[in-house]
Design a protein around this motif. Structure first.
Motif, PDB file in Angstrom:
ATOM      1  N   ARG A   1     -10.633  42.633  75.587  1.00  0.00           N
ATOM      2  CA  ARG A   1     -11.192  43.583  74.599  1.00  0.00           C
ATOM      3  C   ARG A   1     -10.763  44.919  74.543  1.00  0.00           C
ATOM      4  O   ARG A   1     -10.417  45.483  73.458  1.00  0.00           O
ATOM      5  CB  ARG A   1     -12.690  43.491  74.603  1.00  0.00           C
ATOM      6  N   LEU A   2     -10.545  45.498  75.677  1.00  0.00           N
ATOM      7  CA  LEU A   2      -9.800  46.781  75.992  1.00  0.00           C
ATOM      8  C   LEU A   2      -8.450  47.007  75.712  1.00  0.00           C
ATOM      9  O   LEU A   2      -8.065  47.890  74.932  1.00  0.00           O
ATOM     10  CB  LEU A   2     -10.189  47.408  77.280  1.00  0.00           C
ATOM     11  N   HIS A   3      -7.760  45.979  75.892  1.00  0.00           N
ATOM     12  CA  HIS A   3      -6.242  45.920  75.474  1.00  0.00           C
ATOM     13  C   HIS A   3      -5.449  47.178  76.054  1.00  0.00           C
ATOM     14  O   HIS A   3      -4.937  47.936  74.998  1.00  0.00           O
ATOM     15  CB  HIS A   3      -6.070  45.505  73.938  1.00  0.00           C
TER      16      HIS A   3
ATOM     17  N   ARG B   1      -8.160  35.826  69.643  1.00  0.00           N
ATOM     18  CA  ARG B   1      -6.956  35.360  68.992  1.00  0.00           C
ATOM     19  C   ARG B   1      -7.208  34.558  68.096  1.00  0.00           C
ATOM     20  O   ARG B   1      -6.494  34.797  66.985  1.00  0.00           O
ATOM     21  CB  ARG B   1      -5.917  34.773  70.423  1.00  0.00           C
ATOM     22  N   ASN B   2      -7.657  33.265  68.118  1.00  0.00           N
ATOM     23  CA  ASN B   2      -7.672  32.204  67.179  1.00  0.00           C
ATOM     24  C   ASN B   2      -8.443  32.534  65.894  1.00  0.00           C
ATOM     25  O   ASN B   2      -8.150  32.077  64.886  1.00  0.00           O
ATOM     26  CB  ASN B   2      -7.939  30.912  67.684  1.00  0.00           C
ATOM     27  N   LEU B   3      -9.353  33.359  65.963  1.00  0.00           N
ATOM     28  CA  LEU B   3     -10.102  33.754  64.808  1.00  0.00           C
ATOM     29  C   LEU B   3      -9.541  34.947  64.120  1.00  0.00           C
ATOM     30  O   LEU B   3     -10.082  35.459  63.278  1.00  0.00           O
ATOM     31  CB  LEU B   3     -11.715  34.217  65.426  1.00  0.00           C
ATOM     32  N   GLU B   4      -8.449  35.627  64.769  1.00  0.00           N
ATOM     33  CA  GLU B   4      -7.549  36.553  64.166  1.00  0.00           C
ATOM     34  C   GLU B   4      -8.532  37.772  63.687  1.00  0.00           C
ATOM     35  O   GLU B   4      -8.834  38.300  62.461  1.00  0.00           O
ATOM     36  CB  GLU B   4      -6.886  36.338  63.041  1.00  0.00           C
ATOM     37  N   LEU B   5      -9.345  38.247  64.740  1.00  0.00           N
ATOM     38  CA  LEU B   5     -10.403  39.326  64.551  1.00  0.00           C
ATOM     39  C   LEU B   5      -9.656  40.470  64.281  1.00  0.00           C
ATOM     40  O   LEU B   5     -10.040  41.205  63.334  1.00  0.00           O
ATOM     41  CB  LEU B   5     -11.308  39.546  65.622  1.00  0.00           C
ATOM     42  N   VAL B   6      -8.763  40.915  65.010  1.00  0.00           N
ATOM     43  CA  VAL B   6      -7.939  42.090  64.761  1.00  0.00           C
ATOM     44  C   VAL B   6      -6.388  42.065  64.628  1.00  0.00           C
ATOM     45  O   VAL B   6      -5.812  42.973  64.243  1.00  0.00           O
ATOM     46  CB  VAL B   6      -8.513  43.254  65.694  1.00  0.00           C
ATOM     47  N   LYS B   7      -6.008  40.828  65.492  1.00  0.00           N
ATOM     48  CA  LYS B   7      -4.552  40.780  65.204  1.00  0.00           C
ATOM     49  C   LYS B   7      -4.035  39.598  64.636  1.00  0.00           C
ATOM     50  O   LYS B   7      -4.863  38.505  64.921  1.00  0.00           O
ATOM     51  CB  LYS B   7      -4.077  40.572  66.828  1.00  0.00           C
ATOM     52  N   PRO B   8      -3.017  39.333  64.008  1.00  0.00           N
ATOM     53  CA  PRO B   8      -2.831  38.016  63.272  1.00  0.00           C
ATOM     54  C   PRO B   8      -2.126  37.220  64.213  1.00  0.00           C
ATOM     55  O   PRO B   8      -1.716  37.728  65.018  1.00  0.00           O
ATOM     56  CB  PRO B   8      -1.981  38.474  62.093  1.00  0.00           C
TER      57      PRO B   8
ATOM     58  N   GLU C   1       2.939  37.736  63.143  1.00  0.00           N
ATOM     59  CA  GLU C   1       3.268  39.157  62.790  1.00  0.00           C
ATOM     60  C   GLU C   1       3.639  39.243  61.435  1.00  0.00           C
ATOM     61  O   GLU C   1       4.268  38.528  60.772  1.00  0.00           O
ATOM     62  CB  GLU C   1       4.550  39.885  63.779  1.00  0.00           C
ATOM     63  N   GLY C   2       3.039  40.294  60.730  1.00  0.00           N
ATOM     64  CA  GLY C   2       3.237  40.921  59.327  1.00  0.00           C
ATOM     65  C   GLY C   2       2.273  40.256  58.456  1.00  0.00           C
ATOM     66  O   GLY C   2       2.278  40.301  57.369  1.00  0.00           O
ATOM     67  N   GLN C   3       1.219  39.527  59.115  1.00  0.00           N
ATOM     68  CA  GLN C   3       0.140  38.700  58.399  1.00  0.00           C
ATOM     69  C   GLN C   3      -1.378  39.573  58.598  1.00  0.00           C
ATOM     70  O   GLN C   3      -2.185  38.821  58.739  1.00  0.00           O
ATOM     71  CB  GLN C   3       0.044  37.377  58.558  1.00  0.00           C
ATOM     72  N   GLU C   4      -1.259  40.805  58.701  1.00  0.00           N
ATOM     73  CA  GLU C   4      -2.412  41.672  58.944  1.00  0.00           C
ATOM     74  C   GLU C   4      -3.346  41.666  57.986  1.00  0.00           C
ATOM     75  O   GLU C   4      -4.644  41.560  58.449  1.00  0.00           O
ATOM     76  CB  GLU C   4      -2.012  43.013  59.189  1.00  0.00           C
ATOM     77  N   LYS C   5      -3.195  41.146  56.746  1.00  0.00           N
ATOM     78  CA  LYS C   5      -4.096  41.191  55.751  1.00  0.00           C
ATOM     79  C   LYS C   5      -5.188  39.787  55.899  1.00  0.00           C
ATOM     80  O   LYS C   5      -6.294  39.751  55.376  1.00  0.00           O
ATOM     81  CB  LYS C   5      -3.503  40.927  54.295  1.00  0.00           C
ATOM     82  N   GLY C   6      -4.567  39.070  56.918  1.00  0.00           N
ATOM     83  CA  GLY C   6      -5.577  37.719  57.125  1.00  0.00           C
ATOM     84  C   GLY C   6      -6.480  38.018  58.097  1.00  0.00           C
ATOM     85  O   GLY C   6      -7.315  37.202  58.572  1.00  0.00           O
ATOM     86  N   THR C   7      -6.628  39.490  59.060  1.00  0.00           N
ATOM     87  CA  THR C   7      -7.500  39.542  60.041  1.00  0.00           C
ATOM     88  C   THR C   7      -8.883  39.994  59.544  1.00  0.00           C
ATOM     89  O   THR C   7      -9.159  40.429  58.341  1.00  0.00           O
ATOM     90  CB  THR C   7      -6.995  40.634  60.832  1.00  0.00           C
ATOM     91  N   LEU C   8     -10.080  39.853  60.339  1.00  0.00           N
ATOM     92  CA  LEU C   8     -11.290  40.400  60.025  1.00  0.00           C
ATOM     93  C   LEU C   8     -11.197  41.729  59.860  1.00  0.00           C
ATOM     94  O   LEU C   8     -11.970  42.300  58.846  1.00  0.00           O
ATOM     95  CB  LEU C   8     -12.274  39.916  61.019  1.00  0.00           C
ATOM     96  N   LEU C   9     -10.531  42.305  60.704  1.00  0.00           N
ATOM     97  CA  LEU C   9     -10.565  44.012  60.624  1.00  0.00           C
ATOM     98  C   LEU C   9     -10.004  44.452  59.231  1.00  0.00           C
ATOM     99  O   LEU C   9     -10.527  45.348  58.620  1.00  0.00           O
ATOM    100  CB  LEU C   9      -9.615  44.451  61.694  1.00  0.00           C
ATOM    101  N   HIS C  10      -9.047  43.688  58.882  1.00  0.00           N
ATOM    102  CA  HIS C  10      -8.367  44.100  57.558  1.00  0.00           C
ATOM    103  C   HIS C  10      -9.586  43.938  56.359  1.00  0.00           C
ATOM    104  O   HIS C  10      -9.474  44.707  55.446  1.00  0.00           O
ATOM    105  CB  HIS C  10      -7.275  43.293  57.066  1.00  0.00           C
TER     106      HIS C  10
ATOM    107  N   LEU D   1     -14.679  50.669  63.975  1.00  0.00           N
ATOM    108  CA  LEU D   1     -14.606  49.364  63.699  1.00  0.00           C
ATOM    109  C   LEU D   1     -14.146  48.488  64.384  1.00  0.00           C
ATOM    110  O   LEU D   1     -14.509  47.246  64.622  1.00  0.00           O
ATOM    111  CB  LEU D   1     -14.324  49.463  62.051  1.00  0.00           C
ATOM    112  N   HIS D   2     -12.939  48.854  64.821  1.00  0.00           N
ATOM    113  CA  HIS D   2     -12.018  48.131  65.622  1.00  0.00           C
ATOM    114  C   HIS D   2     -12.906  47.666  66.969  1.00  0.00           C
ATOM    115  O   HIS D   2     -12.864  46.652  67.380  1.00  0.00           O
ATOM    116  CB  HIS D   2     -10.818  48.848  66.299  1.00  0.00           C
ATOM    117  N   ARG D   3     -13.409  48.527  67.583  1.00  0.00           N
ATOM    118  CA  ARG D   3     -14.299  48.333  68.777  1.00  0.00           C
ATOM    119  C   ARG D   3     -15.637  47.605  68.535  1.00  0.00           C
ATOM    120  O   ARG D   3     -15.867  46.646  69.281  1.00  0.00           O
ATOM    121  CB  ARG D   3     -14.636  49.801  69.432  1.00  0.00           C
ATOM    122  N   SER D   4     -16.168  47.821  67.297  1.00  0.00           N
ATOM    123  CA  SER D   4     -17.441  47.088  66.895  1.00  0.00           C
ATOM    124  C   SER D   4     -17.137  45.634  66.674  1.00  0.00           C
ATOM    125  O   SER D   4     -17.913  44.562  67.007  1.00  0.00           O
ATOM    126  CB  SER D   4     -18.001  47.677  65.918  1.00  0.00           C
ATOM    127  N   ILE D   5     -15.981  45.345  65.965  1.00  0.00           N
ATOM    128  CA  ILE D   5     -15.672  43.655  65.981  1.00  0.00           C
ATOM    129  C   ILE D   5     -15.367  43.084  67.108  1.00  0.00           C
ATOM    130  O   ILE D   5     -15.932  41.843  67.280  1.00  0.00           O
ATOM    131  CB  ILE D   5     -14.443  43.759  65.077  1.00  0.00           C
TER     132      ILE D   5
END
Length: 417
Positions: free
Chosen positions: A161-163, A252-259, A262-271, A285-289
């Protein structure tokens, strides 16, 4: 073997105190690197490698020093900035030099390295028996927190989470922990650094191991910044049970903040959710997700704010337009606290502080019911100390400040400081 010059003796003495960092040694209008540091500089940044008295040497212009430091950070290096601390024209003999700061992946404040919408965490891990004390600091914003993980799986989840961009661990456990933490930059410290006594105002309810990890962070920041920084917020303790447990596989697999690709950021929940107007909002928002609330009272408080604003589209639009004029106040105060502000940063700080009470007034005028979180927010934004501070900055700074304070012309003519 030729006899070393006094300057080279000075260099080697300073380098010996910072063996793990590339030493940028102030010499005239350049930062020079010697020996292995020069070879690394030449190899990583394509800087011309020369020689001085038979020793490898490479240099970069001081005015472009930050750009070269940033490139080295992105390649995983640390850089110790050694500057002349006296006027060469007034020096008798060798000019005094000393390291004024050490720039590392977890302590950088430069916008060229930091992601605007993500926190840049420096973490410390203090393992004792089966528990892990975890502390995190975003030096760019001052956010400082700690917790305890009761087992390895909980630790891995919080670490994901902290990354963090850099992790401090006990030197004696470097081999054991290092493998689990890669590819993050790892900095080993002695056990002495993990001292809970360094925390002047311990967080309520924080465990001993969490406070020891927090002490390591404070020790490291003081060492790299060559002194205390004033913007670090009071330490906040939290329990992992206060947030939904999201393991690394789920994140990772739910693509919450990272796809996944690479290059498919539009598919994340964050986006999908991101309608924020500022970098501060995107980070929140990033922290809350990644840390969904589990406390019912806190969830209800948040929903009350949503309900109060949901039916007021005009107020939403007006607030958003106002907030767009607010610059990254968290990171501006971070630079101020670390004494790293540029003239442009000062101007942005002034413009932002002028906008804050306007947002508070719009909130007060646009809502007729009491909402606890919004009331607290209005009270904070309406701090009476802001007005005189804004007036002082406006009277001091020129309308178009220079890019570098060393060029002069930052302060209005006739201003009495």
């Amino acid at each position: 073997m030729p006899k070393r010059t006094p300057m080279m003796e000075q260099y080697l003495r300073i380098k010996a105190a910072h063996p793990s960092a590339i030493l940028f040694f102030h010499l005239g209008d350049f930062y020079e690197a010697f020996f292995e540091d020069a070879e690394v500089l030449s190899r990583e940044l394509d800087v011309v490698l020369t020689a001085r008295n038979g020793n490898p040497m490479a240099g970069v212009p001081i005015r472009r020093g930050e750009a070269y430091v940033n490139q080295l950070l992105k390649r995983g290096h640390k850089v110790a900035i050694c500057q002349q601390v006296e006027d060469p024209r007034k020096a008798t003999g060798l000019v005094k030099r000393e390291v004024v700061r050490v720039v590392t992946p977890g302590t950088t404040l430069d916008d060229g390295v930091l992601e605007a919408g993500e926190n840049n965490y420096l973490c410390a891990v203090c393992p004792v028996d089966e528990c892990f004390g975890i502390a995190s600091l975003d030096l760019s914003t001052g956010e400082f927190a700690c917790t305890e993980a009761g087992d390895l799986e909980s630790f891995k989840g919080e670490f994901t989470r902290l990354h963090p961009s850099e992790v401090l661990i006990p030197r004696e456990l470097e081999e054991e922990l290092g493998k689990a933490l890669k590819p993050v930059a790892i900095t080993p410290l002695s056990w002495d650094a993990f001292d809970a006594g360094r925390v002047s105002a311990p967080a309520l309810g924080a465990s001993e191991v969490a406070l020891r990890a927090s002490g390591a962070i404070l020790s490291y920041v003081e060492d790299t910044q060559k002194g205390a920084v004033s913007h670090i917020r009071p330490l906040q303790g939290y329990r992992l049970s206060e947030r939904m447990d999201l393991d690394p596989f789920t994140v990772r697999n739910l693509e919450l903040v990272k796809p996944l690709r690479e290059g498919q950021e539009k598919g994340t929940l964050l986006h999908v959710l991101d309608r924020t107007a500022t970098s501060m909002g995107r980070r929140l928002l990033h922290r809350s997700i990644l840390a969904p609330l589990t406390d019912q009272e806190a969830i209800v408080e948040r929903l009350n704010v949503v309900e109060a604003l949901a039916g007021r589209e005009l107020l939403q639009q007006e607030l958003q337009e106002m907030i767009k004029k607010v610059h990254d106040l968290e990171r501006l105060t971070g630079k101020l606290g670390a004494k790293r502000m540029s003239p442009l940063d000062l101007l942005l700080l002034q413009k932002t502080l002028e906008q804050v009470p306007i947002v508070a007034e719009k909130l007060a005028a646009g809502l007729d019911e009491k909402v606890l979180l919004l009331d607290r927010l209005r009270e904070t934004l309406s701090d009476p100390a802001l007005a005189p501070l804004c007036q002082s900055l406006a009277g001091m700074l020129v309308d178009q400040p220079p890019a570098d304070a060393r060029d002069g012309g930052l302060i209005r003519s006739g201003f009495d400081d």
